[in-house]
Design an enzyme around this catalytic site. Structure first.
Site, PDB file in Angstrom:
ATOM      1  N   ASP A  97     111.211 -47.372  -6.988  1.00  0.00           N
ATOM      2  CA  ASP A  97     110.825 -46.453  -5.915  1.00  0.00           C
ATOM      3  C   ASP A  97     111.739 -46.579  -4.700  1.00  0.00           C
ATOM      4  OD1 ASP A  97     108.809 -45.198  -7.203  1.00  0.00           O
ATOM      5  OD2 ASP A  97     107.161 -46.073  -6.070  1.00  0.00           O
ATOM      6  N   ASP A 154     106.045 -58.388 -10.487  1.00  0.00           N
ATOM      7  CA  ASP A 154     106.660 -57.879  -9.256  1.00  0.00           C
ATOM      8  C   ASP A 154     108.128 -58.270  -9.226  1.00  0.00           C
ATOM      9  OD1 ASP A 154     104.360 -56.702  -8.438  1.00  0.00           O
ATOM     10  OD2 ASP A 154     103.826 -58.215  -6.943  1.00  0.00           O
ATOM     11  N   ASP A 158     109.979 -60.074  -7.412  1.00  0.00           N
ATOM     12  CA  ASP A 158     110.405 -61.441  -7.118  1.00  0.00           C
ATOM     13  C   ASP A 158     109.846 -62.450  -8.112  1.00  0.00           C
ATOM     14  OD1 ASP A 158     107.900 -60.739  -5.968  1.00  0.00           O
ATOM     15  OD2 ASP A 158     107.883 -62.613  -4.852  1.00  0.00           O
ATOM     16  N   ASP A 172      95.204 -53.736  -7.922  1.00  0.00           N
ATOM     17  CA  ASP A 172      95.040 -54.714  -8.992  1.00  0.00           C
ATOM     18  C   ASP A 172      93.596 -55.210  -9.076  1.00  0.00           C
ATOM     19  OD1 ASP A 172      95.193 -55.947  -6.524  1.00  0.00           O
ATOM     20  OD2 ASP A 172      96.998 -57.089  -6.981  1.00  0.00           O
TER      21      ASP A 172
END
Length: 538
Positions: free
Chosen positions: A135, A194, A196, A288
């Site tokens: 994105d 994610d 990281d 989530d």
């Protein structure tokens, strides 16, 4: 003549000032006993009730944790688990098809790490699809990510680079959009990381067998491992809080009710569970947790596997941490408001599970814990030094917070000597969490604000260094913030309030409570001046 006139003016001003002060003191004495004392006593009593609620919840969780330890309960023993193996006749076709999603947004510092780790997962190449959901709004970063995907595609990895022309729904919107592609229909499970997060190569071989042999499991969650925990004092404080979250809250929830909140990353979902729950929704900033609650109400079980650790990065700047905590506090309270009735009236789960979700998971941890930490220890208790007529029992001031602190800190034994710093820092953060919690409950202001947590990417270099510097070794931006940009106004106001209360107790008080007030005042000042996270603990 002029001197005489000046003296008269000074005398007049002194008389006027004294008169005003006398009026204020007289007004205070008039309203103190009939109004101030009863009001403050009610506030104290409310805070004591919330403290007892939090205390009982933590003690119960601690008892369950001890039982789990002593009984040596492990997910592999609670559920059927058998390593996946190639079939002699059918080869790898007995391996389920897995989709790996990596949502990212302008992740220049970490995109290579996450994509590389996902592509290195030990799973048959023909039974895995890596999907990068980019994105990014920076064209240069988008080009870098696409080139990285093309590089891995050239090595034989089935990797898809997907973009969209908007950021509707933020992360939830990206994940939802990613599932609309035709090739996803052939997948049985989806793993989410994610940008990281860096899973070990055996991540799928250790998680997927839970699904294969237990058809009522909808989610398997792994634990986060913090590569930059030693970066500075602030990251050490975060490690203490998150270690309790994983080691106690999630493990106990998994072992007792087969429920906990999905952490949004480092987990694997069964597609059937995800679809039955209604898929991803962007109605709160904790998509989530929203998905986890809805799937649980459909009867799906969740498994937390603490032995599987996934490398990740903690926010190392106060600004990034504050935005993250706003999202993590506002979202759950907002979700609680939206789903409380649905949870209470659900007929597919037991009464005890509904009680656990509503009372322990939501009310105590996501609402009461934040409010009582700030309201009681940073506002109400300091106010009581100004009104000595209001009595606070010693068990509310000392015993309960001490037990709660010990239960939390014991999960990170290497940081026990930093427990005082953790207490005052948590109290400072409780101000932002309380504000966010109220915003979520009332659905006002920036209730749906989503700001991506800033990542630095090379934090692991710090802990590998033999000579740890005194100052935080995180990469420094080219144009650092000015002194005015560093100052945090709310913390400065709170520090001023605490200083006045501490000074009054120091001068007129009959105990040593001013020591705690001044210590908390110092913590607010440090954060207020923007220096939190600067020093590395030895």
């Amino acid at each position: 003549m002029e001197r005489v006139e000046l003296n008269k003016l000074l005398i007049f001003q002194s008389i006027t000032l004294n008169g005003i002060l006398d009026q204020i003191v007289m007004l205070w004495n008039i309203i103190k006993l009939p109004f101030v004392v009863p009001t403050l006593q009610v506030m104290v009593n409310i805070c004591l009730v919330m403290s007892v609620m939090l205390f009982m919840e933590r003690v119960c969780m601690g008892i369950f944790k001890v039982f789990i330890k002593l009984s040596r309960r492990k997910p592999e023993t609670n559920y059927e688990w058998e390593a996946m193996q190639e079939d002699v006749e059918f080869g790898t076709s007995n391996y389920p098809m897995v989709l790996v999603q990596i949502p990212m947004y302008n992740e220049k510092e970490v995109y290579q790490l996450s994509i590389g780790a996902a592509c290195a997962l030990s799973w048959p190449y023909d039974r895995i699809i890596v999907q990068v959901l980019d994105d990014s709004t920076d064209p240069a970063i988008k080009e870098l990510v696409e080139v990285e995907c093309m590089k891995w595609r050239g090595k034989g990895i089935n990797i898809k680079y997907e973009i969209r022309d908007n950021r509707n729904g933020y992360k939830a919107g990206a994940l939802k959009e990613g599932l609309k592609h035709s090739y996803v229909s052939q997948c049985d499970f989806v793993a989410i990381f994610d940008a990281d997060f860096q899973p070990e190569p055996d991540f799928l071989t250790r998680t997927i067998p839970f699904f294969v042999h237990n058809h009522d499991i909808g989610l398997v969650q792994a634990r986060w491992k913090f590569d930059n925990a030693d970066e500075c004092l602030m990251t050490r404080m975060q490690e203490m809080s998150l270690n309790y979250h994983f080691s106690v809250e999630q493990e106990v929830g998994s072992q007792t009710c087969a429920f906990f909140g999905f952490n949004g990353t480092a987990g694997v979902w069964r597609f059937k569970a995800l679809n039955e729950a209604g898929g991803w929704k962007d109605r709160t900033t904790v998509e989530d947790m929203d998905l986890a609650v809805r799937a649980s109400l459909k009867g799906w079980k969740f498994v937390f596997v603490g032995d599987i650790e996934v490398k990740s990065e903690l926010p190392s700047t106060f600004k990034a941490f504050r935005y993250q905590q706003h999202r993590w506090s506002c979202g759950p309270s907002n979700l609680f408001k939206k789903m409380a009735f649905e949870i209470a009236t659900n007929k597919k789960v037991s009464f005890w599970k509904k009680l656990y979700v509503l009372y322990s998971f939501f009310l105590v941890r996501k609402v009461v814990a934040h409010i009582v930490t700030f309201a009681f220890y940073c506002v109400v208790l300091p106010l009581t030094v100004l009104v000595p007529e209001v009595q606070v029992p010693i068990w509310g001031i000392a015993y309960i917070p001490t037990v709660i602190t010990i239960l939390n800190a014991i999960e990170t034994p290497r940081s026990l000597h930093l427990v005082i710093f953790w207490v005052v820092f948590e109290n400072v953060m409780a101000m932002h969490r309380t504000k966010a919690t109220i915003i979520g409950l009332l659905e006002i202001g920036n209730v749906n604000e989503w700001i991506v947590t800033e990542k630095l990417g090379d934090a692991s270099k710090i802990k590998d260094s033999h000579s740890v510097p005194l100052l935080c070794n995180a990469p420094v931006k080219k144009s650092g913030p000015t002194i005015w940009e560093r100052i945090n106004g709310l913390e400065m106001v709170a520090a001023m309030f605490l200083f006045l209360c501490g000074w009054y107790d120091f001068v007129y008080g009959k105990n040593y409570f001013f020591i705690y007030i001044f210590l908390q005042c110092l913590a607010f000042l440090v954060v207020g001046f923007g220096y939190v996270g600067t020093f590395v603990p030895k």
